[in-house]
Design an enzyme around this catalytic site. Structure first.
Site, PDB file in Angstrom:
ATOM      1  N   HIS A  60       0.898  -1.166  -0.024  1.00 11.39           N
ATOM      2  CA  HIS A  60      -0.132  -0.118   0.093  1.00 11.39           C
ATOM      3  C   HIS A  60       0.886   1.377  -0.117  1.00 11.39           C
ATOM      4  O   HIS A  60       1.972   1.030   0.453  1.00 11.39           O
ATOM      5  CB  HIS A  60      -1.056   0.016   1.395  1.00 11.39           C
ATOM      6  CG  HIS A  60      -1.799  -1.046   1.533  1.00 11.39           C
ATOM      7  ND1 HIS A  60      -1.407  -1.978   2.176  1.00 11.39           N
ATOM      8  CD2 HIS A  60      -2.935  -1.317   1.119  1.00 11.39           C
ATOM      9  CE1 HIS A  60      -2.576  -3.031   2.169  1.00 11.39           C
ATOM     10  NE2 HIS A  60      -3.499  -2.490   1.506  1.00 11.39           N
ATOM     11  N   ASP A  63       2.359   1.577   3.477  1.00  7.43           N
ATOM     12  CA  ASP A  63       3.247   0.395   4.050  1.00  7.43           C
ATOM     13  C   ASP A  63       4.661   1.203   3.731  1.00  7.43           C
ATOM     14  O   ASP A  63       5.526   0.750   4.449  1.00  7.43           O
ATOM     15  CB  ASP A  63       3.210  -0.687   3.219  1.00  7.43           C
ATOM     16  CG  ASP A  63       1.735  -1.172   3.319  1.00  7.43           C
ATOM     17  OD1 ASP A  63       0.990  -0.901   4.140  1.00  7.43           O
ATOM     18  OD2 ASP A  63       1.374  -2.169   2.658  1.00  7.43           O
ATOM     19  N   MET A  94       2.628  -5.259  -8.117  1.00  5.07           N
ATOM     20  CA  MET A  94       1.522  -4.569  -7.823  1.00  5.07           C
ATOM     21  C   MET A  94       1.554  -3.600  -6.717  1.00  5.07           C
ATOM     22  O   MET A  94       2.354  -3.848  -5.653  1.00  5.07           O
ATOM     23  CB  MET A  94       0.513  -5.830  -7.260  1.00  5.07           C
ATOM     24  CG  MET A  94      -0.776  -5.317  -6.766  1.00  5.07           C
ATOM     25  SD  MET A  94      -1.027  -4.754  -5.121  1.00  5.07           S
ATOM     26  CE  MET A  94      -1.721  -6.217  -4.452  1.00  5.07           C
ATOM     27  N   GLU A 187     -10.796  -5.678  -5.693  1.00 10.48           N
ATOM     28  CA  GLU A 187     -10.802  -6.874  -4.799  1.00 10.48           C
ATOM     29  C   GLU A 187     -12.095  -6.852  -4.267  1.00 10.48           C
ATOM     30  O   GLU A 187     -12.267  -6.260  -3.044  1.00 10.48           O
ATOM     31  CB  GLU A 187      -9.660  -6.666  -4.023  1.00 10.48           C
ATOM     32  CG  GLU A 187      -9.743  -8.023  -2.854  1.00 10.48           C
ATOM     33  CD  GLU A 187      -8.379  -7.854  -2.013  1.00 10.48           C
ATOM     34  OE1 GLU A 187      -7.448  -7.170  -2.465  1.00 10.48           O
ATOM     35  OE2 GLU A 187      -8.552  -8.553  -0.999  1.00 10.48           O
ATOM     36  N   LYS A 189     -14.743  -8.289  -1.365  1.00  7.73           N
ATOM     37  CA  LYS A 189     -14.881  -8.751   0.129  1.00  7.73           C
ATOM     38  C   LYS A 189     -16.540  -8.552   0.576  1.00  7.73           C
ATOM     39  O   LYS A 189     -16.911  -7.360   0.515  1.00  7.73           O
ATOM     40  CB  LYS A 189     -13.947  -8.226   0.663  1.00  7.73           C
ATOM     41  CG  LYS A 189     -13.999  -9.028   2.108  1.00  7.73           C
ATOM     42  CD  LYS A 189     -12.830  -8.164   3.181  1.00  7.73           C
ATOM     43  CE  LYS A 189     -12.481  -9.056   4.563  1.00  7.73           C
ATOM     44  NZ  LYS A 189     -11.454  -8.572   5.452  1.00  7.73           N
ATOM     45  N   GLU A 223      -9.783 -13.227  -3.611  1.00  8.75           N
ATOM     46  CA  GLU A 223      -9.133 -13.424  -2.312  1.00  8.75           C
ATOM     47  C   GLU A 223     -10.007 -14.845  -1.937  1.00  8.75           C
ATOM     48  O   GLU A 223     -11.079 -14.782  -1.649  1.00  8.75           O
ATOM     49  CB  GLU A 223      -8.852 -12.581  -1.272  1.00  8.75           C
ATOM     50  CG  GLU A 223      -8.197 -12.922  -0.137  1.00  8.75           C
ATOM     51  CD  GLU A 223      -7.819 -11.824   0.805  1.00  8.75           C
ATOM     52  OE1 GLU A 223      -7.433 -11.099   0.455  1.00  8.75           O
ATOM     53  OE2 GLU A 223      -8.268 -12.230   1.946  1.00  8.75           O
ATOM     54  N   HIS A 226     -11.973 -14.260   1.187  1.00  6.47           N
ATOM     55  CA  HIS A 226     -13.131 -13.538   1.057  1.00  6.47           C
ATOM     56  C   HIS A 226     -14.342 -14.314   0.518  1.00  6.47           C
ATOM     57  O   HIS A 226     -15.544 -14.096   0.678  1.00  6.47           O
ATOM     58  CB  HIS A 226     -12.827 -12.240   0.092  1.00  6.47           C
ATOM     59  CG  HIS A 226     -11.864 -11.417   0.662  1.00  6.47           C
ATOM     60  ND1 HIS A 226     -11.568 -10.281  -0.035  1.00  6.47           N
ATOM     61  CD2 HIS A 226     -11.045 -11.244   1.924  1.00  6.47           C
ATOM     62  CE1 HIS A 226     -10.589  -9.473   0.844  1.00  6.47           C
ATOM     63  NE2 HIS A 226     -10.262 -10.184   1.978  1.00  6.47           N
ATOM     64  N   ASP A 251      -5.157 -12.919  -4.481  1.00  3.18           N
ATOM     65  CA  ASP A 251      -4.607 -13.093  -3.148  1.00  3.18           C
ATOM     66  C   ASP A 251      -4.924 -14.441  -2.656  1.00  3.18           C
ATOM     67  O   ASP A 251      -6.253 -14.787  -2.441  1.00  3.18           O
ATOM     68  CB  ASP A 251      -5.395 -12.021  -2.361  1.00  3.18           C
ATOM     69  CG  ASP A 251      -4.872 -10.508  -2.611  1.00  3.18           C
ATOM     70  OD1 ASP A 251      -4.105 -10.518  -3.103  1.00  3.18           O
ATOM     71  OD2 ASP A 251      -5.596  -9.614  -1.877  1.00  3.18           O
ATOM     72  N   ASP A 261     -12.536 -12.783   9.470  1.00  3.15           N
ATOM     73  CA  ASP A 261     -11.483 -12.603   8.444  1.00  3.15           C
ATOM     74  C   ASP A 261     -10.102 -13.190   9.044  1.00  3.15           C
ATOM     75  O   ASP A 261      -9.452 -12.850   9.912  1.00  3.15           O
ATOM     76  CB  ASP A 261     -11.003 -11.292   7.979  1.00  3.15           C
ATOM     77  CG  ASP A 261     -10.089 -11.189   7.033  1.00  3.15           C
ATOM     78  OD1 ASP A 261      -9.621 -12.242   6.301  1.00  3.15           O
ATOM     79  OD2 ASP A 261      -9.729  -9.930   6.556  1.00  3.15           O
ATOM     80  N   ASP A 263      -7.118 -14.825   7.307  1.00  6.01           N
ATOM     81  CA  ASP A 263      -5.980 -14.701   6.468  1.00  6.01           C
ATOM     82  C   ASP A 263      -4.885 -15.814   7.004  1.00  6.01           C
ATOM     83  O   ASP A 263      -3.900 -15.557   7.281  1.00  6.01           O
ATOM     84  CB  ASP A 263      -5.400 -13.515   6.784  1.00  6.01           C
ATOM     85  CG  ASP A 263      -6.046 -12.249   6.154  1.00  6.01           C
ATOM     86  OD1 ASP A 263      -6.558 -12.462   5.006  1.00  6.01           O
ATOM     87  OD2 ASP A 263      -5.990 -11.187   6.746  1.00  6.01           O
ATOM     88  N   ASP A 293      -1.949 -13.044   0.443  1.00  8.77           N
ATOM     89  CA  ASP A 293      -2.282 -11.912   1.339  1.00  8.77           C
ATOM     90  C   ASP A 293      -2.667 -12.763   2.658  1.00  8.77           C
ATOM     91  O   ASP A 293      -3.921 -13.190   2.826  1.00  8.77           O
ATOM     92  CB  ASP A 293      -3.321 -11.123   0.520  1.00  8.77           C
ATOM     93  CG  ASP A 293      -3.998 -10.071   1.679  1.00  8.77           C
ATOM     94  OD1 ASP A 293      -3.232  -9.734   2.732  1.00  8.77           O
ATOM     95  OD2 ASP A 293      -4.979  -9.311   1.091  1.00  8.77           O
TER      96      ASP A 293
END
Ligand code: GCO
Ligand code: MN
Ligand code: MN
Length: 380
Positions: A60, A63, A94, A187, A189, A223, A226, A251, A261, A263, A293
């Site tokens: 991002h 980040d 990306m 994306e 979700k 993802e 998701h 993802d 969620d 992950d 991800d």
């Protein structure tokens, strides 16, 4: 002396594995507890992941560049980061934009009812696209974490969709005006952090994309987690994207059905689902990044973080090896050929006896599924 066969599960850059800086960098904060690990500087992440055999990292905007950095500070950070990428031969295929963390986005970014917030979000996304271009990224992911509601009283969802469309159209115009080699991947979700997020599935995103000014520049970033949070089959979600030529990015992670969620490390929970997903990606010839991800368990120290990263990549390669074995397994191929034979050679349905033949035939899926189960369990 016998020489050891090479370990097929050691990742190589040609495998195109990438990780978000926020994934291995996740500090384990959750709604019930504070961070359990220290912040990992992007330079350390790039170094460690390159040593593990990854192809690149994704990020991002924030980040890398803190919100509120001056232009000079930003340029210095980007210069330093590019030098580290070059040192470790790591790519940034990306880039994405953080439109969810800052409180200004608490009621949405592109779908905020306030045009001041929408304008601010669009501008932030444009700057993130510029950053991606500078880092050599060709995919720009948009995850609408705050693009949703807890209640529909104050905002007509049709307006939200109209504003969403205007924002994406502005971003594709920005890409075209600047002649960037960049495509957008939306994306979906279903929920979390909002109670309901707009455009919750791949199918909804694809329907929306068809209404944009430049649909050819926009695809999806499905993802696994998701899809499962929505109770859907992630393999079918990805298949629909592939069918429409819209799988721009993916993802990879894991998730139990109908939970928060999670992950989880790729391939760690739903073994059969992960196998079929890898099979689909490999059968399709998908050439994009294999992007993880996911988050290390909150129980882990820094060593556990790198085991997590290594595990994501090794598991993908392990499932890929199972796909190879599936193709070469004589018994599986005999059953598949038998099924295909009946499909092709069964009678045309012209009378009661031929109709009954189709009513009574079996499909041998039990036998096939058992063989696949034993294959995955390593017993074949
Ligand atoms: C989530 C999302 C994010 C996005 C990321 C990139 O559930 O938090 O999956 O991790 O993928 O923000 O846009
Ligand atoms: Mn997610
Ligand atoms: Mn994601």
């Amino acid at each position: 002396m016998m020489t050891q066969p090479p370990d097929k599960l050691v990742p190589q850059p040609r495998d195109r594995f990438t990780f978000g800086l926020w994934t291995v960098g996740n500090r384990g904060r959750d709604p019930f507890g504070d961070a359990v690990r220290k912040t990992l500087p992007p330079t350390v992440i790039v170094r460690e992941l390159s040593q593990l055999g990854a192809y690149g990292v994704t990020l991002h905007d924030n980040d890398l560049v803190p919100m509120g950095a001056t232009l000079q500070e930003r340029d210095q950070i980007v210069r330093d980061f590019k030098a580290v990428l070059a040192d470790y031969h790591m790519a940034v295929p990306m880039v994405t934009v953080n439109l969810f963390y800052d409180p200004v986005f608490k009621d949405g970014a592109f779908t905020s009812s306030a045009s001041a917030v929408r304008g601010f979000a669009i501008d932030k996304a444009k700057r993130a696209i510029d950053l991606g271009q500078e880092l050599g990224a060709t995919i720009f992911v948009l995850w609408g974490g705050r693009e949703g509601v807890e209640g529909d009283g104050a905002k007509d969802p049709r307006n939200a969709l109209k504003w969403y469309r205007e924002a994406i159209d502005t971003l594709t115009a920005h890409i075209l005006t600047n002649r960037y080699n960049m495509r957008i991947a939306l994306e979906p979700k279903p929920n979390e952090p909002r109670s309901d997020i707009y455009l919750p599935t791949v199918g909804s995103m694809l329907g929306f994309i068809a209404t944009l000014s430049h649909p050819e520049l926009v695809g999806v970033n499905p993802e696994v987690a998701h899809a499962k949070m929505a109770g859907l089959n992630a393999v079918h979600e990805v298949a629909q994207a592939l069918d429409q030529g819209k799988l721009f990015h993916i993802d990879l992670n894991d998730q139990r059905l109908a939970r928060f969620d999670q992950d989880l490390r790729f391939g760690s929970d739903d073994v059969k689902g992960s196998f079929y997903l890898v099979k689909l990606l490999e059968d399709s010839g998908y050439q994009g990044s294999l992007h993880f991800d996911a988050h290390p368990y909150r129980t882990e120290d820094s060593q556990g973080v790198w085991e997590f990263a290594r595990g994501c990549m090794r598991s993908y390669l392990a499932y890929k090896e199972k796909v190879r074995q599936f193709r070469e397994d004589a018994d599986i191929q005999v059953v598949l050929a038998h099924i295909q034979h009946l499909n092709q050679e069964g009678p045309a349905i012209v009378d009661e006896p031929s109709l009954n033949w189709w009513r009574e035939r079996g499909y041998a899926y039990e036998e096939l599924d058992q063989l696949i189960t034993e294959l995955i369990l390593g017993l074949r």
